[in-house]
Every structure is written in C-alpha cells, then in structure tokens.
Scaffold this active site. Structure first.
Site, short mmCIF file in Angstrom:
data_model
loop_
_atom_site.label_atom_id
_atom_site.label_comp_id
_atom_site.label_asym_id
_atom_site.label_seq_id
_atom_site.Cartn_x
_atom_site.Cartn_y
_atom_site.Cartn_z
N HIS A 149 0.87 -1.18 0.00
CA HIS A 149 0.00 0.00 0.00
C HIS A 149 0.91 1.23 0.00
O HIS A 149 2.03 1.18 0.51
CB HIS A 149 -0.84 -0.04 1.28
CG HIS A 149 -1.89 1.00 1.42
ND1 HIS A 149 -1.60 2.30 1.79
CD2 HIS A 149 -3.23 0.96 1.26
CE1 HIS A 149 -2.72 3.00 1.86
NE2 HIS A 149 -3.73 2.21 1.54
N ASP A 226 3.24 -4.50 7.98
CA ASP A 226 2.02 -3.72 7.85
C ASP A 226 0.85 -4.70 7.98
O ASP A 226 0.57 -5.48 7.07
CB ASP A 226 2.02 -3.02 6.48
CG ASP A 226 0.68 -2.36 6.16
OD1 ASP A 226 -0.27 -2.51 6.96
OD2 ASP A 226 0.59 -1.70 5.11
N GLN A 229 -4.36 -5.19 6.86
CA GLN A 229 -5.34 -6.11 6.26
C GLN A 229 -5.27 -7.50 6.88
O GLN A 229 -6.02 -8.37 6.46
CB GLN A 229 -5.12 -6.21 4.74
CG GLN A 229 -5.35 -4.93 3.98
CD GLN A 229 -6.82 -4.51 3.95
OE1 GLN A 229 -7.73 -5.30 4.22
NE2 GLN A 229 -7.07 -3.24 3.64
N LYS A 252 -10.33 -0.78 10.36
CA LYS A 252 -10.43 -1.98 9.53
C LYS A 252 -10.70 -3.21 10.39
O LYS A 252 -10.84 -4.32 9.88
CB LYS A 252 -9.14 -2.18 8.73
CG LYS A 252 -8.92 -1.08 7.68
CD LYS A 252 -7.71 -1.36 6.83
CE LYS A 252 -7.19 -0.15 6.10
NZ LYS A 252 -8.06 0.30 5.01
N CYS A 390 -4.85 2.49 -3.53
CA CYS A 390 -3.59 3.00 -2.95
C CYS A 390 -2.47 2.00 -3.12
O CYS A 390 -1.62 1.84 -2.22
CB CYS A 390 -3.76 3.36 -1.47
SG CYS A 390 -4.89 4.71 -1.22
N1 PLP Z 1 -1.69 -0.73 4.61
C1 PLP Z 1 -2.63 -1.46 4.03
C2 PLP Z 1 -2.30 -2.85 3.57
C3 PLP Z 1 -3.91 -0.94 3.85
O1 PLP Z 1 -4.85 -1.68 3.26
C4 PLP Z 1 -4.19 0.37 4.29
C5 PLP Z 1 -5.51 0.97 4.07
O2 PLP Z 1 -6.24 0.60 3.19
C6 PLP Z 1 -3.17 1.09 4.91
C7 PLP Z 1 -1.92 0.52 5.05
C8 PLP Z 1 -3.38 2.48 5.42
O3 PLP Z 1 -4.27 2.46 6.49
P1 PLP Z 1 -4.81 3.82 7.14
O4 PLP Z 1 -5.32 4.65 5.99
O5 PLP Z 1 -5.88 3.37 8.06
O6 PLP Z 1 -3.66 4.46 7.82
#
Ligand code: PLP
Length: 433
Positions: A149, A226, A229, A252, A390
C-alpha cells in the site's frame, strides 16, 4: 481426515498463525448473530438491502463498539493523564485499559510496546522518521515489496531522500505471490529495514511474514509488518512472529477511524528518539533541557484520540470473543466460493490467485471500467471498492489503472456473494447492450 480439521489447518496457513488451536474443535461462526450486532448492515441502499463488501477499506462497527463510544462521550469524556478529577481518571482508566486489551489481543510482551497512533499510515511514518532517521546512512538499504500500500512505500521514499539510503523492491509473480528467491537475493548486509505487508489489500495475498522476518534478522535487518489487512482476518501473535514493528488501523478491525497501533519491541522503542514533541511525551521541560516520558508515552505527543482508543479496545474485545480463528475459517469459505464463481465467468479476470489469500477478491470485467462496475453495483445495493486501492505499483504490474474489489468480513454470507454475481449480470446488460 475430518473436513473441519482441514479448514482449520488452511486458516492457520492462511495467516501464518504460529499459535496452536484445538484442532477440529472450532464451531463455525454464527453469522446471523454476528450480523445482528452491526446496525449499519440493516438498511436499504437504492431500495435494495445493503450488501457491504468493502470492509477492506473500512469495516462496520458492532453495537458493542458504538456503545463504548457512546458511553465514553456521554459520561466519561475528559482529558487523560493530567486531571485529578473523577472524569479525567475514568477517561485515563478506560484509555489505558484499551492499551492492555490491544496488548493481549496481539500478544505483545508489555503495554510499553503498544503505541496509539492515528492509524497504520502514521505508525509507519513514525518508524521511518524515528527509527529510520536515527539508524540509516547513505549506503544503507530499505527493502519493501511491489505489493505494498502507498502507506508502506512513501514513508520509506521520504526516508531514503532524507538519508541517501536506497529503496529496493521485491517483485511478485503474476499470480500475486511474492518472489521469495528475489527477496533472498536482495537482502544483503546493507539492508537495515524490511517493510512488508502481511496481507495485500489489492491482491489478498498472505505473505510468509514469519519466514521473511527470520531471513531479515539473519541479515541483520529489522522488520516492520504492515498488518492493516491481516488483523481483521485472523489471529496475529507479534511475539511468536518475532517482528520488530507491527502496525494496524482501528477502522479496519471494526473500531473507529483516526486510531491505530504501532507495536514495537521494547528495546527498539526505548532507543528511538521521539518523533513529535509536545504535551504528554515529556517528563520535564526547561529551555536548557527537556527529558522524555517513558514508553509508550514518549511517542504519544498531545491529546490522543481517547474515544478512538476506547472504541478500539471494545473492537478487539469483540473480535477476540468471536474468535480470530473462526473468522479466518469463515472468510476463507467466502473467498473460496467467490473465487470459484469468478473463475467460472469467462469475461472476468481475477488479480491475485495466491494459494494463501485473505478475504479480498480483486477483478475486472472485460471492456467495462471498474468505476462503472462499482456504480451499477451500488444501484443494486452492493458496496464494493473500485480504483487503484492506494497500490498503484500493483496496477502497473498488471497494466491496468484500476480494479474492482470485493472484501469480506465475519458478517458477510455466501448469499451476499450470490447477490454480487447477480448484480454483475446487470452490469453486463447495461454495458454490453
Ligand atoms: N496498509 C494497508 C495494507 C492498507 O490496506 C491500508 C488501508 O487501506 C493502509 C496501510 C493504510 O491504512 P490507514 O489509511 O488506516 O492508515
């Protein structure tokens, strides 16, 4: 071998979950009972019953979370850590109780290792700017993957611009599986940080993070996972994983927006400089010298999102009560069924066919733009995500600008997947007349 045992094993492989479970002893989720907990699911959208298949972007909240937020706002709201009066004490207790809940939920060694942030994005930026700025030099390397992401790409690009370090990228193959041989090649004595997603938000791939962590540690690098998900889809045990940093977002995992978590190993956090200055992160301030607060407060400058943390505590309680293992099994059934149906459609291309996948189906229909799919599905009451998610490098890999993405949670049903595929017939009718 009994069928349920097979499913449980698959779920464990799915999340690389190192924890043992009572094999075969899992009862299935009572999905109807779960659905009753989520008020937002029970509404009509465009005169159709809502089918919510966008939990990957943001999940809905159960009554238990809404009630915890409501209770805090109605009765306990005050600032934390600084008042002697009753409301401030209640707010502080609830805020810190949530930290303990999160610590237990991810099996962190101590509450000192649980830093509240605004979300995954802020947690990764914190590590890049604090750990990264303090430890990287111009010859060093940061290793990420092609399926990250943007939140796990751009902070490292910024860090590399600031330090002169080099960003290297491990590719994935066309099925959406990370190329581990390339990872091994690219991991050298120059690698200081490996940052990898546990589950890809654009492909659903579950990465072998346990193996990656071992390889990275053998090469002398620290690892940030990270988990945005991964946390909603199954059990995560940061101690068993031996990761250095793990990040996730409240919204999430059935909690509020604007709150998230950075887990970091205590000795690493201890050695890291603060990244933001202000109230609460200090012990003493004078114009000559400022001393910093203990962990985790050193990284929580200013008034935090108190309600958010309390809501997140209620959310992890909720998920823990459902059982992350059972959620994983249920969602695995959903993704298997959806994939089977998608594979039967000649005009449908799926992005991400890894053997280990969590509840995400990314796809396109021949000749129809994903935004058009999303719009027509919305007319049918079906909420999905369309766009680059993203994860523009993933789109570049496949030479597309966008995909449609259905993502599942414990409240989704096989019937809802049937509604999705029926609604897709409408899309075809509209655009192929
Ligand atoms: N990393 C992953 C794999 C994501 O799916 C997302 C959000 O969709 C993020 C990071 C960023 O999360 P946030 O916007 O809640 O900081």
């Amino acid at each position: 071998m009994c069928q349920r045992f097979v499913v449980v094993r698959i779920a464990h492989q799915l999340m690389n979950a190192p924890r043992a479970s009572a094999q075969g002893a899992l009862s299935p989720l009572d999905v109807e009972a779960v659905r009753r907990d989520f008020p937002a699911l029970h509404q009509q959208v465009n005169d159709r019953p809502l089918v919510y298949l966008d939990s990957g972007a943001s999940s809905q909240k159960p009554e238990q979370v809404i009630e915890a937020l409501n209770n805090y706002e109605r009765h306990d709201h005050s600032n934390v850590h600084r008042g002697v009066h009753t409301l401030s004490q209640r707010a502080t207790e609830a805020y810190e109780a949530s930290r303990t809940k999160v610590q237990q939920f991810i099996n962190a060694g101590s509450v000192k290792e649980v830093v509240f942030t605004r979300g995954t994005t802020e947690a990764i930026n914190l590590v890049a700017q604090s750990y990264g700025r303090a430890n990287l030099r111009s010859d060093d390397e940061v290793l990420i993957t092609e399926m990250e992401h943007h939140a796990n790409i751009v902070p490292w690009q910024l860090l590399c611009e600031q330090t002169g370090a080099k960003l290297k990228v491990v590719p994935f193959d066309d099925t959406g599986v990370l190329e581990m041989s390339r990872l091994k090649d690219q991991l050298t004595e120059k690698t200081r940080i490996v940052a990898v997603t546990h589950v890809s938000n654009a492909l659903g791939t579950v990465n072998p993070v346990g193996q990656i962590i071992q390889l990275a540690h053998d090469a002398g690098a620290v690892v940030l996972v990270d988990g945005a998900q991964a946390i909603p889809h199954g059990p995560v045990d940061v101690t068993a994983l031996e990761c250095d940093f793990y990040t996730f977002s409240g919204h999430k995992v059935y909690g509020p927006t604007g709150i998230g978590v950075l887990y970091g190993r205590e000795f690493l956090l201890e050695a890291m400089p603060p990244w933001q200055g202000g109230g609460d992160m200090i012990k003493t301030v004078s114009f000559d010298e400022t001393t910093y607060n203990d962990l985790p407060y050193k990284f929580e400058a200013g008034t935090p999102h108190i309600a958010g943390a309390i809501g997140l505590g209620a959310a992890v309680d909720y998920v823990a009560a459902l059982g992350p293992d059972r959620i994983a099994v249920h969602e695995h059934q959903l993704i298997n069924y959806a994939t089977e149906r998608a594979n039967a459609e000649k005009d449908m291309q799926i992005f991400g066919q890894a053997p280990d996948k969590a509840g995400i189906l990314s796809f396109v229909l021949d000749g129809i733009h994903p935004h058009d799919i999303g719009t027509i599905l919305d007319h049918e009451g079906v909420a999905i995500r369309t766009g680059h998610h993203c994860a523009m490098p993933v789109m570049t890999h496949y030479g597309v600008s966008a995909t449609a993405r259905a993502s599942f949670g414990p409240y989704n049903t096989i019937d809802e997947i049937d509604v999705l595929f029926r609604a897709m017939e409408k899309v075809r009718e509209m655009f192929r007349q």
